[in-house]
Each structure stands twice: as C-alpha cells, then as structure tokens.
Design a protein around this motif. Sequence first.
Motif, PDB file in Angstrom:
ATOM      1  N   UNK A  73       0.425  -1.166  -0.242  1.00 25.37           N
ATOM      2  CA  UNK A  73       0.095  -0.197   0.124  1.00 25.37           C
ATOM      3  C   UNK A  73       1.044   1.188  -0.135  1.00 25.37           C
ATOM      4  N   UNK A  74       1.338   1.049   0.887  1.00 26.39           N
ATOM      5  CA  UNK A  74       2.947   2.379   1.161  1.00 26.39           C
ATOM      6  C   UNK A  74       3.809   2.415  -0.167  1.00 26.39           C
ATOM      7  N   UNK A  75       3.798   1.467  -0.876  1.00 25.48           N
ATOM      8  CA  UNK A  75       4.515   1.303  -2.614  1.00 25.48           C
ATOM      9  C   UNK A  75       3.525   2.420  -2.576  1.00 25.48           C
ATOM     10  N   UNK A  76       2.475   2.221  -3.512  1.00 30.22           N
ATOM     11  CA  UNK A  76       1.310   2.111  -4.342  1.00 30.22           C
ATOM     12  C   UNK A  76       1.392   4.295  -3.804  1.00 30.22           C
ATOM     13  N   UNK A 136       1.869   9.708  -4.727  1.00 34.22           N
ATOM     14  CA  UNK A 136       2.634  11.242  -4.385  1.00 34.22           C
ATOM     15  C   UNK A 136       3.685  11.960  -5.402  1.00 34.22           C
ATOM     16  N   UNK A 137       4.507  11.088  -5.686  1.00 35.38           N
ATOM     17  CA  UNK A 137       5.819  11.560  -6.672  1.00 35.38           C
ATOM     18  C   UNK A 137       5.366  12.175  -7.923  1.00 35.38           C
ATOM     19  N   UNK A 138       3.855  11.713  -7.979  1.00 30.87           N
ATOM     20  CA  UNK A 138       3.618  12.379  -9.861  1.00 30.87           C
ATOM     21  C   UNK A 138       3.492  11.162 -10.631  1.00 30.87           C
ATOM     22  N   UNK A 139       4.120   9.474 -10.473  1.00 30.97           N
ATOM     23  CA  UNK A 139       3.532   9.015 -11.112  1.00 30.97           C
ATOM     24  C   UNK A 139       2.282   8.199 -12.158  1.00 30.97           C
ATOM     25  N   UNK A 140       1.713   8.370 -12.965  1.00 30.69           N
ATOM     26  CA  UNK A 140       1.244   8.164 -13.354  1.00 30.69           C
ATOM     27  C   UNK A 140      -0.398   7.295 -12.766  1.00 30.69           C
ATOM     28  N   UNK A 141      -1.323   6.745 -12.428  1.00 29.30           N
ATOM     29  CA  UNK A 141      -2.065   6.347 -11.716  1.00 29.30           C
ATOM     30  C   UNK A 141      -2.183   4.337 -12.435  1.00 29.30           C
ATOM     31  N   UNK A 142      -2.557   4.840 -13.853  1.00 26.90           N
ATOM     32  CA  UNK A 142      -2.332   3.653 -15.063  1.00 26.90           C
ATOM     33  C   UNK A 142      -0.960   2.822 -15.115  1.00 26.90           C
ATOM     34  N   UNK A 143      -0.276   3.741 -14.740  1.00 24.19           N
ATOM     35  CA  UNK A 143       1.010   3.042 -14.607  1.00 24.19           C
ATOM     36  C   UNK A 143       1.990   1.965 -12.888  1.00 24.19           C
ATOM     37  N   UNK A 144       0.707   2.407 -12.208  1.00 27.85           N
ATOM     38  CA  UNK A 144       1.261   2.344 -11.186  1.00 27.85           C
ATOM     39  C   UNK A 144       0.343   1.530 -11.119  1.00 27.85           C
ATOM     40  N   UNK A 145      -1.217   0.944 -11.783  1.00 27.51           N
ATOM     41  CA  UNK A 145      -2.025   0.095 -12.108  1.00 27.51           C
ATOM     42  C   UNK A 145      -1.392  -1.538 -12.045  1.00 27.51           C
ATOM     43  N   UNK A 146      -0.275  -1.195 -13.498  1.00 27.76           N
ATOM     44  CA  UNK A 146       0.683  -2.196 -13.954  1.00 27.76           C
ATOM     45  C   UNK A 146       1.632  -2.928 -13.219  1.00 27.76           C
ATOM     46  N   UNK A 147       1.927  -2.013 -11.920  1.00 25.56           N
ATOM     47  CA  UNK A 147       3.213  -2.165 -10.732  1.00 25.56           C
ATOM     48  C   UNK A 147       2.575  -3.304 -10.384  1.00 25.56           C
ATOM     49  N   UNK A 148       0.956  -2.671 -10.045  1.00 23.93           N
ATOM     50  CA  UNK A 148       0.618  -3.685  -8.581  1.00 23.93           C
ATOM     51  C   UNK A 148      -0.001  -4.654  -9.222  1.00 23.93           C
ATOM     52  N   UNK A 149       0.239  -4.905 -10.175  1.00 27.26           N
ATOM     53  CA  UNK A 149      -0.529  -6.255 -11.217  1.00 27.26           C
ATOM     54  C   UNK A 149      -2.239  -6.091 -11.381  1.00 27.26           C
ATOM     55  N   UNK A 150      -3.095  -4.942 -10.370  1.00 22.85           N
ATOM     56  CA  UNK A 150      -4.432  -4.946 -10.632  1.00 22.85           C
ATOM     57  C   UNK A 150      -5.095  -4.576 -11.804  1.00 22.85           C
ATOM     58  N   UNK A 151      -5.987  -5.957 -12.259  1.00 15.68           N
ATOM     59  CA  UNK A 151      -7.287  -6.114 -13.173  1.00 15.68           C
ATOM     60  C   UNK A 151      -7.858  -4.475 -13.688  1.00 15.68           C
ATOM     61  N   UNK A 152      -8.476  -4.478 -12.524  1.00 16.15           N
ATOM     62  CA  UNK A 152      -9.208  -2.963 -12.624  1.00 16.15           C
ATOM     63  C   UNK A 152      -8.525  -1.596 -12.268  1.00 16.15           C
ATOM     64  N   UNK A 153      -8.803  -0.455 -12.496  1.00 18.77           N
ATOM     65  CA  UNK A 153      -8.111   0.282 -12.483  1.00 18.77           C
ATOM     66  C   UNK A 153      -8.840   1.275 -10.759  1.00 18.77           C
ATOM     67  N   UNK A 154     -10.279   0.555 -10.484  1.00 20.09           N
ATOM     68  CA  UNK A 154     -10.916   1.018  -9.564  1.00 20.09           C
ATOM     69  C   UNK A 154     -10.498   0.624  -8.182  1.00 20.09           C
TER      70      UNK A 154
END
Length: 302
Positions: A241-244, A249-267
Amino acid sequence: MHNQPNSPTISPLRQRLIDDMNLRHFGHETQRNYLRDIGRLASFLGRSPDTASADDLRRFQIWQQSEGVPVPTMNSVVSALRFFFNTTVDRPDLARRLVRLAQPRKLPVVLSRQEVTRLLDATTCLKHQAALAVAYGSGLRVSEVASLKVADVDSERMLLRVERGKGGRGRNAMLSEDLLTLLRQWWQVGHRQGVMRRDGWLFPGINTLRPISTRQLHRVVVEAARKADVDKRVGLHTLRHSFATHLLEDGVDIRVIQVLLGHAKLNNTALYTKVATRTVRSVTSPLDRLGLFKMEESAPDS
C-alpha cells in the motif's frame, strides 16, 4: 498444493478440484483457502458438496450470516464455491445463486517514508530486510515475495519476474538500483551460508528446499514495526500500500501504478488517491486563490 492423483486419501471429487486449480496455476494459499471454504459447505450439508441444491446454498448463506461470519469471509466462500460449481462440477446455475455481500471498503493503512525507513532498519537479519524491501520497493504481495526465485531477478532489464501473481497472472515488477544492491548482498551472504542456490528460492525457509512462509513474513514485519515504534496495524501488505501511495504522491501516472501492482481493474488502484496526503497538500484551494483571509503583515519595528 500438488497432490498425487492416485493418493488413496483423496476423493475423486477433491482431486478433480485440485487438478482444476493446478491447471489454472492457482497459488498454494488460494488452493488451501478454496479447499477449506468448500469443506465448510460439505460440513453444513453433512454430505458431498456436489449434491447441493439451490435451496441448500441459500440456507448455507443465511446460516453463515446468523453465525456472525464476517462479510469478507462470506465473500471468500462465495468465490471458492463459484469456482467449484462453475468449473469442477459444471453447475453454473448453482453458482449464480450465490450472493456476494456489499461491504464498506476500508482505506488502507499507509506508512510515511520515515516509518518505512525505521521499519527496514529494525529487521534482525539481511534476509528479512531484503524481503521487506522487495515488498515496498517493488509493490509485491506477500505470496509473491515468498514465491520469488533467484532466477526471477533480471538485473539486465532491471525487473523482477512474478510468475504467479493473483489469479495466476504473471507480470514484471520494477527493480530499483538500491534494491538490486541489497539483493546482491543477500545473495552473497546466503550463498556463503549454503542456504541459497542459483536455481533455488530467493528467500528460502527453514527447509531450504521450500520458500519462506507467508506466515513467517507476517511475523517478521510485525516484529520490525514493534521495534521501530510504528504505532499502526502493520502487515506485509502495508508495504505494498505504501509503495503505491508514495508513487502516486511522486506524480507517477495511476495507470502505470496499476500495471506495477498487477491490478486487473483501475478501480482497485484508484483507492490510493484517497490516502495520498502529499497529493492533497500540493493542491491550492480555490478559496486561497480569492485572497480574502490573508493575514496582514505587521509593520516592521522602527
């Protein structure tokens, strides 16, 4: 959970369920949970779960609720039973009868960067520090950290290969320079101690032929949090959770974070926007832009 097909202690139905899960690359924890949850229905019925009727399933869920079974647990049982009826016994009509209950979604616990630093420094050995650093530095789930092998560290492309993520989906996770340095230090120490092999686990357990258990990893992070005086309810998933949140907070696009976390859904990833406090603080309120309530500067002393 790779049981032998001809084991006399396993019923044909149970073996078929295990084969179905293995075929879809379900992880050990998922398989264990599904077997347990389907066993709950069998215990309630007093007979094989494949003989259940729609009314049986209705009575089972009403009974669970009356017994005070928590909503997340009830929904986990629904997932297991839906797989069982859809896949193993080919009864999708029964799977549709199972009700998933709505539940308020709690905000994840997130550590500050200072708390993460203190927690990592409070670990008692290099192996534990490296494991927790992977959870925070690459955003991996606890089962993904435990399942890493030495060969999954790709230093040329600076990636960690996650062979079996949630739902059996593989992905590439980020590998930072600092994390690679720490993993190399752990490799040198572990190799010298004779607990690590090039074709073995990145974080071997007490029996080096098996990986460290998720339960052991949980104990490690709880003990480190206690020593670091982190006054929050902390588990290994807290580091994910802290990683994401820190990336957001550092401005990384949320869709990039989605891929890094392996989330199937952006929600699922969007939840972190609610706890990214630095992002909130960086926004100027429209009220401030009106300039109505600015403090007047006092005149300098003469």
